[in-house]
Design an enzyme around this catalytic site. Structure first.
Site, PDB file in Angstrom:
ATOM      1  N   GLY A  49     -35.329 -41.953 -18.341  1.00 50.72           N
ATOM      2  CA  GLY A  49     -35.700 -42.253 -19.939  1.00 50.72           C
ATOM      3  C   GLY A  49     -35.315 -41.331 -21.186  1.00 50.72           C
ATOM      4  O   GLY A  49     -34.915 -40.701 -20.862  1.00 50.72           O
ATOM      5  N   GLN A  54     -33.787 -37.543 -28.873  1.00 53.86           N
ATOM      6  CA  GLN A  54     -32.671 -37.194 -28.109  1.00 53.86           C
ATOM      7  C   GLN A  54     -31.674 -36.984 -28.559  1.00 53.86           C
ATOM      8  O   GLN A  54     -30.457 -37.026 -28.311  1.00 53.86           O
ATOM      9  CB  GLN A  54     -33.130 -37.237 -26.969  1.00 53.86           C
ATOM     10  N   CYS A 102     -35.663 -33.147 -17.752  1.00 48.22           N
ATOM     11  CA  CYS A 102     -35.418 -33.912 -18.975  1.00 48.22           C
ATOM     12  C   CYS A 102     -33.927 -33.330 -19.338  1.00 48.22           C
ATOM     13  O   CYS A 102     -33.520 -32.287 -19.734  1.00 48.22           O
ATOM     14  CB  CYS A 102     -36.616 -33.163 -20.957  1.00 48.22           C
ATOM     15  N   LEU A 103     -33.319 -34.412 -19.763  1.00 47.85           N
ATOM     16  CA  LEU A 103     -31.914 -34.509 -20.551  1.00 47.85           C
ATOM     17  C   LEU A 103     -31.873 -33.002 -21.657  1.00 47.85           C
ATOM     18  O   LEU A 103     -30.489 -33.201 -21.714  1.00 47.85           O
ATOM     19  CB  LEU A 103     -31.185 -36.054 -20.828  1.00 47.85           C
ATOM     20  N   HIS A 144     -43.857 -38.525 -21.481  1.00 49.29           N
ATOM     21  CA  HIS A 144     -42.946 -38.066 -21.771  1.00 49.29           C
ATOM     22  C   HIS A 144     -41.757 -38.305 -22.960  1.00 49.29           C
ATOM     23  O   HIS A 144     -41.762 -37.466 -23.555  1.00 49.29           O
ATOM     24  CB  HIS A 144     -41.987 -37.741 -20.112  1.00 49.29           C
ATOM     25  N   GLU A 145     -41.698 -40.153 -22.745  1.00 55.42           N
ATOM     26  CA  GLU A 145     -40.899 -39.856 -23.700  1.00 55.42           C
ATOM     27  C   GLU A 145     -41.742 -39.902 -25.053  1.00 55.42           C
ATOM     28  O   GLU A 145     -41.099 -39.901 -26.317  1.00 55.42           O
ATOM     29  CB  GLU A 145     -40.508 -41.738 -23.342  1.00 55.42           C
ATOM     30  N   HIS A 148     -41.385 -37.104 -26.682  1.00 57.37           N
ATOM     31  CA  HIS A 148     -40.303 -36.534 -27.929  1.00 57.37           C
ATOM     32  C   HIS A 148     -40.444 -37.011 -29.427  1.00 57.37           C
ATOM     33  O   HIS A 148     -39.818 -36.673 -30.250  1.00 57.37           O
ATOM     34  CB  HIS A 148     -39.351 -37.185 -26.880  1.00 57.37           C
TER      35      HIS A 148
HETATM   36 NI    NI Z   1     -36.994 -35.864 -22.456  1.00 55.53          NI
END
Ligand code: NI
Length: 180
Positions: A49, A54, A102-103, A144-145, A148
């Protein structure tokens, strides 16, 4: 295909509350390109995701793909979701404890508690309504997404700071602990 740079923790865009997308803007070239790039960028990083902040775009757009078949890149995934202006309602007191990464926080994993059953509403990339129930891992990815979009990263929700570790060490030592 355009893979954008994924910004990392410390970039101020990750800590801002993102703005909703006006319905009349969903079909704009900017938003459609953003969506395509989110998908391409997530795939390039092998993620499940990605949220618009991000890639340093503070708009309320997320993409998720919690069941991608990583062994077959040509497979048509049925878990791909693009959600514009997502809203989550918790449907259960039941929680799921698991390890997240997380990226934007590369190479780390930490244990987080998420609601195990949610209702996810929003609009898809064509402006059509989305309204579905998500369970377990899919529900956790959505939470999670969507976090953000409010400037929250999973580190803010760790069950215990001591659960934090690097991916390699996590896989080596913590695999059994990942099952609640
Ligand atoms: Ni993340």
């Amino acid at each position: 295909m355009a893979v954008r740079e994924v910004i990392r923790l410390g970039h101020p865009a990750l800590r801002q509350v993102s703005a909703p997308v006006a319905v009349e803007d969903i079909h704009s070239a900017d938003i459609q390109q953003l969506i395509t790039d989110l998908i391409d960028t997530c795939y390039a990083q092998d993620g499940v995701g990605l949220a618009a902040p991000q890639v340093a775009v503070n708009r309320r757009v997320v993409m998720m793909e919690w069941a991608r078949d990583r062994r077959n890149p040509d497979a048509v995934p049925d878990s791909l979701r693009i959600v514009i202006n997502p809203e989550i309602t918790f449907l259960s007191d039941e929680t799921l404890r698991h390890y997240e990464g997380c990226l934007s926080v590369p190479d780390l994993r930490g244990e987080v508690t998420r609601c195990a059953r949610i209702r996810l509403r929003g609009l898809d990339r064509d402006g059509r309504p989305i309204d579905e129930i998500l369970l377990g891992f899919a529900a956790a990815v959505a939470q999670h997404e969507c976090d953000h979009l409010d400037g929250i990263v999973y580190l803010d929700r760790l069950t215990d700071l001591k659960s934090l570790g690097f991916v390699r060490e996590h896989l080596q030592y913590r695999t059994r602990a990942a099952v609640p």
